[in-house]
Scaffold this active site. Structure first.
Site, PDB file in Angstrom:
ATOM      1  N   ASN A  14      -8.477  -0.077  -3.515  1.00  0.00           N
ATOM      2  CA  ASN A  14      -8.561   0.747  -2.535  1.00  0.00           C
ATOM      3  C   ASN A  14      -9.714   1.913  -2.610  1.00  0.00           C
ATOM      4  OD1 ASN A  14      -8.494   2.806  -0.446  1.00  0.00           O
ATOM      5  ND2 ASN A  14      -6.510   2.345   0.132  1.00  0.00           N
ATOM      6  N   GLU A  54      -9.688  -0.180   2.741  1.00  0.00           N
ATOM      7  CA  GLU A  54     -10.203   1.154   3.297  1.00  0.00           C
ATOM      8  C   GLU A  54     -11.689   1.210   3.025  1.00  0.00           C
ATOM      9  OE1 GLU A  54      -7.852   4.499   4.276  1.00  0.00           O
ATOM     10  OE2 GLU A  54      -7.115   4.318   2.538  1.00  0.00           O
ATOM     11  N   ASP A 100      -3.431  -2.981  -1.389  1.00  0.00           N
ATOM     12  CA  ASP A 100      -2.709  -1.594  -1.370  1.00  0.00           C
ATOM     13  C   ASP A 100      -1.637  -1.835  -0.474  1.00  0.00           C
ATOM     14  OD1 ASP A 100      -1.617   0.752  -0.655  1.00  0.00           O
ATOM     15  OD2 ASP A 100      -3.682   1.647   0.001  1.00  0.00           O
ATOM     16  N   ASN A 130       1.044   0.204   0.018  1.00  0.00           N
ATOM     17  CA  ASN A 130       1.772   1.250   0.327  1.00  0.00           C
ATOM     18  C   ASN A 130       3.308   1.139   0.109  1.00  0.00           C
ATOM     19  OD1 ASN A 130      -0.033   3.431   1.261  1.00  0.00           O
ATOM     20  ND2 ASN A 130      -0.866   2.123   2.876  1.00  0.00           N
ATOM     21  N   ASP A 184      -0.594  -0.301  -5.643  1.00  0.00           N
ATOM     22  CA  ASP A 184      -1.640  -1.145  -5.691  1.00  0.00           C
ATOM     23  C   ASP A 184      -1.001  -2.589  -6.326  1.00  0.00           C
ATOM     24  OD1 ASP A 184      -3.908   0.166  -3.997  1.00  0.00           O
ATOM     25  OD2 ASP A 184      -2.902   1.597  -5.448  1.00  0.00           O
ATOM     26  N   ASP A 229      -8.897   7.839  -4.161  1.00  0.00           N
ATOM     27  CA  ASP A 229      -7.560   8.399  -4.600  1.00  0.00           C
ATOM     28  C   ASP A 229      -6.680   7.323  -5.411  1.00  0.00           C
ATOM     29  OD1 ASP A 229      -7.533   7.548  -2.212  1.00  0.00           O
ATOM     30  OD2 ASP A 229      -6.216   9.012  -1.363  1.00  0.00           O
ATOM     31  N   HIS A 230      -7.402   6.235  -5.116  1.00  0.00           N
ATOM     32  CA  HIS A 230      -6.916   4.825  -5.847  1.00  0.00           C
ATOM     33  C   HIS A 230      -7.411   4.353  -7.105  1.00  0.00           C
ATOM     34  CE1 HIS A 230      -3.766   3.700  -2.620  1.00  0.00           C
ATOM     35  NE2 HIS A 230      -4.648   4.439  -1.595  1.00  0.00           N
TER      36      HIS A 230
END
Length: 262
Positions: free
Chosen positions: A12, A39, A150, A152, A221, A250-251
DNA sequence: ATGGCTAACATGGTTAGA
């Protein structure tokens, strides 16, 4: 590593345009052959196709304005690219699939869900039910199948830095984990857990509050593989390096290797 | 304490992420 190894990644990037330098730097040392991105945050007309080609990759993408967006990048040809989930009209661009060396790869950006009980949470659970049906159908045609992305969802408390603080929250709630379980019940395996791993290994850390420094993260992930493919998995790891670079996503990317010989 | 940080779209402040 065998030259026949398929090295499959998921990342991501939280805006592909912002993270192009990171992608280039990572690809310079990563052996990844096929990479699912999430994303991308770019409409298809603005996808940085020339830059991706310059990096030696073939790309397929499925994006929208501002939010979401997925792409499948590969160092070798990709067949039968499909965008979205057939039969499910979803205005959010969250799925792209393709075949490399006979392995069907579905790249997913599962909805975040915002908070338990919200409309977005209901959408997340509905979306996951649709994904289950889609993957079930794809498994009929593709014994070697991977669903990367991802999710989530942190599969278990071992994937959460502070399970007590997160208990019942979005990303760890029972209905979300049950929905992930329904996917695994199709015969898929979270290949990260097929290998010994360091405790407190995560793939996402909040930008805020020094989360990376405190290793206050989640493992959300995932690389899921069908039985036929999972049996050929020779390793899976999180590459936390890019999370420590300047202006990171941030991933972190997650990678798995597969021996397709025999 | 609903704060903290980043990105898109816009060009200030809202929406969204996880």
């Amino acid at each position: 590593m065998s030259r026949d190894a398929l090295v499959l990644g998921t990342w991501n990037v939280n805006s592909l345009r912002v993270r192009l330098p990171h992608l280039e730097q990572w690809l310079a040392t990563s052996a990844v052959n096929v990479l699912g991105l999430q994303e991308t945050k770019t409409v298809d007309g603005d996808f940085p196709a020339a830059e991706i080609e310059r990096l030696g990759l073939v790309g397929s993408w499925h994006g929208q304005r501002t939010y979401n967006g997925v792409a499948l990048l590969s160092r070798e040809p990709v067949q039968d690219v499909v965008r979205g989930m057939p039969g499910y009209t979803d205005e959010q661009a969250r799925v792209i699939a393709g075949t490399v060396r006979g392995v069907r790869i579905i790249d997913v950006y599962v909805p975040n869900g915002q908070s338990v009980g919200s409309d977005k949470y209901a959408y997340k659970l509905e979306w996951l039910a649709r994904l289950r049906d889609y993957v079930a159908a794809e498994l009929e045609r593709h014994p070697r199948l991977a669903v990367v992305g991802d999710y989530n969802i942190a599969p278990a408390d071992a994937d959460v830095h502070d399970p007590a603080a997160w208990a019942g929250q979005v990303l760890v709630s029972d209905p979300e984990r049950t929905a992930l379980g329904a996917l695994l019940d199709l015969g898929l395996s979270d290949v990260f857990r097929r290998f010994e791993q360091a405790e407190r290994t995560f793939s996402w850390w909040d930008y805020r509050g020094g989360s990376l420094r405190r290793n206050a993260g989640l493992r959300i992930d995932l690389i899921l593989a069908s039985g036929d493919l999972a049996a050929r998995c020779t390793g899976c790891w999180v590459d936390a390096g890019p999370r420590r670079w300047e202006r990171p996503s941030d991933h972190a990317p997650v990678v798995a290797t597969f021996d397709l010989t025999g």
